[in-house]
Motif scaffolding. Structure first.
Motif, short mmCIF file in Angstrom:
data_model
loop_
_atom_site.label_atom_id
_atom_site.label_comp_id
_atom_site.label_asym_id
_atom_site.label_seq_id
_atom_site.Cartn_x
_atom_site.Cartn_y
_atom_site.Cartn_z
N LEU A 89 0.82 -1.21 0.00
CA LEU A 89 0.00 0.00 0.00
C LEU A 89 0.86 1.26 0.00
CD1 LEU A 89 -2.92 -0.80 2.49
CD2 LEU A 89 -3.12 -0.28 0.05
N ALA A 90 1.91 1.27 0.81
CA ALA A 90 2.77 2.46 0.88
C ALA A 90 3.41 2.75 -0.47
CB ALA A 90 3.85 2.25 1.95
N GLY A 91 3.95 1.72 -1.10
CA GLY A 91 4.57 1.93 -2.41
C GLY A 91 3.57 2.39 -3.45
N ALA A 92 2.37 1.79 -3.46
CA ALA A 92 1.36 2.16 -4.45
C ALA A 92 0.89 3.60 -4.24
CB ALA A 92 0.18 1.19 -4.37
N LEU A 93 0.76 4.02 -3.00
CA LEU A 93 0.34 5.40 -2.73
C LEU A 93 1.36 6.40 -3.26
CD1 LEU A 93 -1.09 5.04 0.89
CD2 LEU A 93 -2.39 5.68 -1.14
N ALA A 235 -7.90 3.72 2.10
CA ALA A 235 -9.10 3.50 1.29
C ALA A 235 -9.86 4.80 1.06
CB ALA A 235 -10.00 2.47 1.97
N ALA A 236 -9.92 5.64 2.09
CA ALA A 236 -10.62 6.93 1.95
C ALA A 236 -9.91 7.85 0.96
CB ALA A 236 -10.72 7.61 3.31
N LEU A 237 -8.59 7.70 0.84
CA LEU A 237 -7.82 8.55 -0.08
C LEU A 237 -7.79 8.01 -1.50
CD1 LEU A 237 -4.77 9.32 2.23
CD2 LEU A 237 -6.46 10.98 1.43
N SER A 238 -8.27 6.79 -1.73
CA SER A 238 -8.16 6.19 -3.06
C SER A 238 -8.95 6.96 -4.11
CB SER A 238 -8.62 4.73 -3.02
OG SER A 238 -9.99 4.64 -2.63
N GLY A 239 -10.14 7.47 -3.73
CA GLY A 239 -10.95 8.24 -4.67
C GLY A 239 -10.28 9.53 -5.10
N PRO A 240 -9.92 10.42 -4.15
CA PRO A 240 -9.18 11.64 -4.53
C PRO A 240 -7.87 11.36 -5.25
CG PRO A 240 -10.01 11.82 -2.29
CD PRO A 240 -10.26 10.41 -2.73
N ALA A 294 1.13 -5.31 -9.57
CA ALA A 294 -0.33 -5.27 -9.47
C ALA A 294 -0.93 -4.54 -10.67
CB ALA A 294 -0.75 -4.59 -8.17
N ARG A 295 -0.31 -3.45 -11.07
CA ARG A 295 -0.83 -2.69 -12.22
C ARG A 295 -0.81 -3.54 -13.49
NH1 ARG A 295 -1.04 2.92 -13.67
NH2 ARG A 295 -0.15 3.46 -11.64
N ARG A 296 0.25 -4.31 -13.69
CA ARG A 296 0.33 -5.14 -14.89
C ARG A 296 -0.65 -6.31 -14.83
NH1 ARG A 296 4.78 -2.36 -14.56
NH2 ARG A 296 6.10 -1.97 -16.35
N PHE A 297 -0.91 -6.82 -13.65
CA PHE A 297 -1.82 -7.96 -13.53
C PHE A 297 -3.28 -7.55 -13.64
CE2 PHE A 297 -4.25 -11.12 -11.08
CZ PHE A 297 -3.88 -12.27 -11.75
N THR A 298 -3.64 -6.41 -13.06
CA THR A 298 -5.04 -6.00 -13.03
C THR A 298 -5.38 -4.98 -14.12
OG1 THR A 298 -4.58 -4.21 -11.44
CG2 THR A 298 -5.17 -6.37 -10.55
N ALA A 299 -4.39 -4.53 -14.89
CA ALA A 299 -4.58 -3.61 -16.02
C ALA A 299 -4.80 -2.17 -15.60
CB ALA A 299 -5.74 -4.06 -16.91
N LYS A 300 -4.75 -1.85 -14.30
CA LYS A 300 -4.84 -0.47 -13.84
C LYS A 300 -4.32 -0.39 -12.42
CE LYS A 300 -8.80 1.25 -12.61
NZ LYS A 300 -10.20 1.71 -12.55
N ALA A 301 -4.05 0.82 -11.96
CA ALA A 301 -3.57 1.00 -10.59
C ALA A 301 -4.66 0.61 -9.60
CB ALA A 301 -3.15 2.44 -10.36
N SER A 302 -4.30 -0.17 -8.59
CA SER A 302 -5.28 -0.65 -7.62
C SER A 302 -4.59 -0.82 -6.27
CB SER A 302 -5.89 -1.98 -8.08
OG SER A 302 -6.68 -2.56 -7.07
N LEU A 303 -5.07 -0.10 -5.27
CA LEU A 303 -4.50 -0.24 -3.94
C LEU A 303 -4.74 -1.62 -3.34
CD1 LEU A 303 -5.25 3.26 -2.30
CD2 LEU A 303 -3.16 2.46 -3.42
N ALA A 307 -1.74 -4.25 -2.26
CA ALA A 307 -1.62 -4.84 -0.92
C ALA A 307 -1.51 -6.36 -1.01
CB ALA A 307 -2.82 -4.43 -0.06
N CYS A 308 -2.33 -6.97 -1.87
CA CYS A 308 -2.29 -8.42 -2.04
C CYS A 308 -0.95 -8.88 -2.62
CB CYS A 308 -3.44 -8.88 -2.93
SG CYS A 308 -5.07 -8.73 -2.20
N VAL A 309 -0.46 -8.15 -3.62
CA VAL A 309 0.83 -8.52 -4.21
C VAL A 309 1.95 -8.38 -3.19
CG1 VAL A 309 2.55 -7.86 -5.94
CG2 VAL A 309 0.14 -7.98 -6.58
N GLY A 310 1.91 -7.32 -2.38
CA GLY A 310 2.91 -7.18 -1.33
C GLY A 310 2.91 -8.35 -0.36
#
Length: 360
Positions: A89-93, A235-240, A294-303, A307-310
């Motif tokens: 999560l930290a890296g993705a953020l 999770a609350a910051l994912s939308g903004p 995660a981005r390559r596996f799911t085709a888009k950025a996803s927190l 987290a699951c990949v980490g």
């Protein structure tokens, strides 16, 4: 028609992301079970539930097996899963906010801040256990604040992370400031290691590589409480954060408080990396690897996918380090950070090569 086609494409992409994230979550559950049940000491599923129920209710225990499962394998797997998710999560953020795959706690110096503080506590003050974890947490937060202050002050504050200006220039300053501070802190760690006696240096080296050998329920409890606060905040910051990817001007036009959002993302990401590092040491490259994979596996950025990949990276690396490496290396048990570091270095080189090709 083009609008309708665009909406349909977005819907399909979102569904694909959700489905593939569910696959990653299932893989985490499977690998968690493998870590607990298999390895150098195997436990059957009925025996595992018998051990777990006996531990919770105070019932009869299986000699030897109950101790190994409840005091070694299960807390190790629990902490491995949580620190993997926190680093992911930290890296993705960071990577999403700064739109740069190099922007992870490993690269920008936050992990080195934790390392320098922890080694100072071990070598200079003879600390151990929770004191080392506390020093690592304080070091990570202190270095993050320093890096953030430097990135804000660049170019007379224009475009700084908290000012609502363009984020690309500020992001580059943050990464460069982090790399510079990381180099200085690496020198501090090297100096302290040369001044320590062999036994102290060995203890510090195990911590520096990142290890789950000292996993305990106390650490798992503290880490779990921290994640109960930080994961909902992420999770609350994912939308903004998703809107920020459109650009600062567009985000501001859509009502996003750009400066506040960036500051909140930095605080949450640093806290996630800091608590994970305090629990198990600076497990190398997990935060760096999780987001791009995660981005390559799911085709888009996803927190959630990050987290699951980490978690998958840490659980896989720890299983290899604790169970397969001793067979291959004549009984040598590797710290988990050695394995993740071996995975991360070639991935970093590959990422740089592919980025150069795209730029060309």
């Amino acid at each position: 028609m083009p609008v309708r086609a665009g909406v349909l494409t977005t819907t399909v992409l979102n569904r694909t992301t959700v489905n593939r994230t569910a696959v990653l979550a299932f893989a985490v559950v499977v690998l968690f079970a493998v870590s607990v049940l298999l390895g150098s000491y195997t436990v059957t599923i009925p025996d595992f539930f018998k051990i777990l129920i006996g531990h919770v209710t105070g019932g009869p225990k299986i000699p030897g097996a109950s101790f190994i499962v409840m005091e070694n394998k299960l807390p190790r797997a629990v902490i491995g899963t949580m620190i993997g998710a926190a680093f992911g999560l930290a890296g993705a953020l960071f990577q999403t906010m700064l739109r740069n795959p190099l922007a992870s706690p490993d690269v920008i110096g936050i992990s080195y801040g934790a390392s320098a503080a922890a080694v100072t506590a071990i070598v200079v003050f003879g600390a151990s256990g929770a004191v080392v974890s506390g020093a690592a947490l304080a070091g990570a937060l202190g270095v993050a604040a320093l890096i953030y202050a430097i990135s804000r002050s660049g170019s007379l504050g224009s475009g700084a992370l908290g000012s609502g200006g363009t984020g690309s220039a500020a992001g580059s300053r943050l990464i460069l400031a982090g790399v510079g501070i990381a180099a200085a802190l690496h020198a501090v760690v090297s100096f302290l290691m040369t001044r320590a006696d062999i036994r102290t240096a060995a203890d510090a080296l195990v911590w520096l590589n990142g290890s789950l050998n000292s996993a305990s329920w106390d650490r798992a409890g503290v880490l779990g409480l921290a994640l109960l606060v930080l994961v909902p905040a992420a999770a609350a910051l994912s939308g903004p954060l998703r809107i920020l990817e459109l650009g600062d001007d567009t985000a501001a036009g859509l009502g996003i408080r750009v400066g506040f959002t960036r500051l909140a993302v930095v605080v949450v990401a640093v806290a996630l990396a800091a608590v994970a590092t305090a629990a198990a040491g600076p497990v190398a490259f997990v935060a760096f690897l999780a987001g791009p994979i995660a981005r390559r596996f799911t085709a888009k950025a996803s927190l959630p996918a990050s987290a699951c990949v980490g978690a998958l990276i840490v659980l896989t690396a720890d299983y290899f380090a604790a169970n397969i490496a001793p067979v291959l290396l004549d009984g040598t048990v590797l710290p988990v950070g050695v394995v993740t570091g071996a995975l991360g270095a070639p991935f970093l080189l590959w990422l740089l090569v592919t980025s150069n090709r795209k730029d060309a």
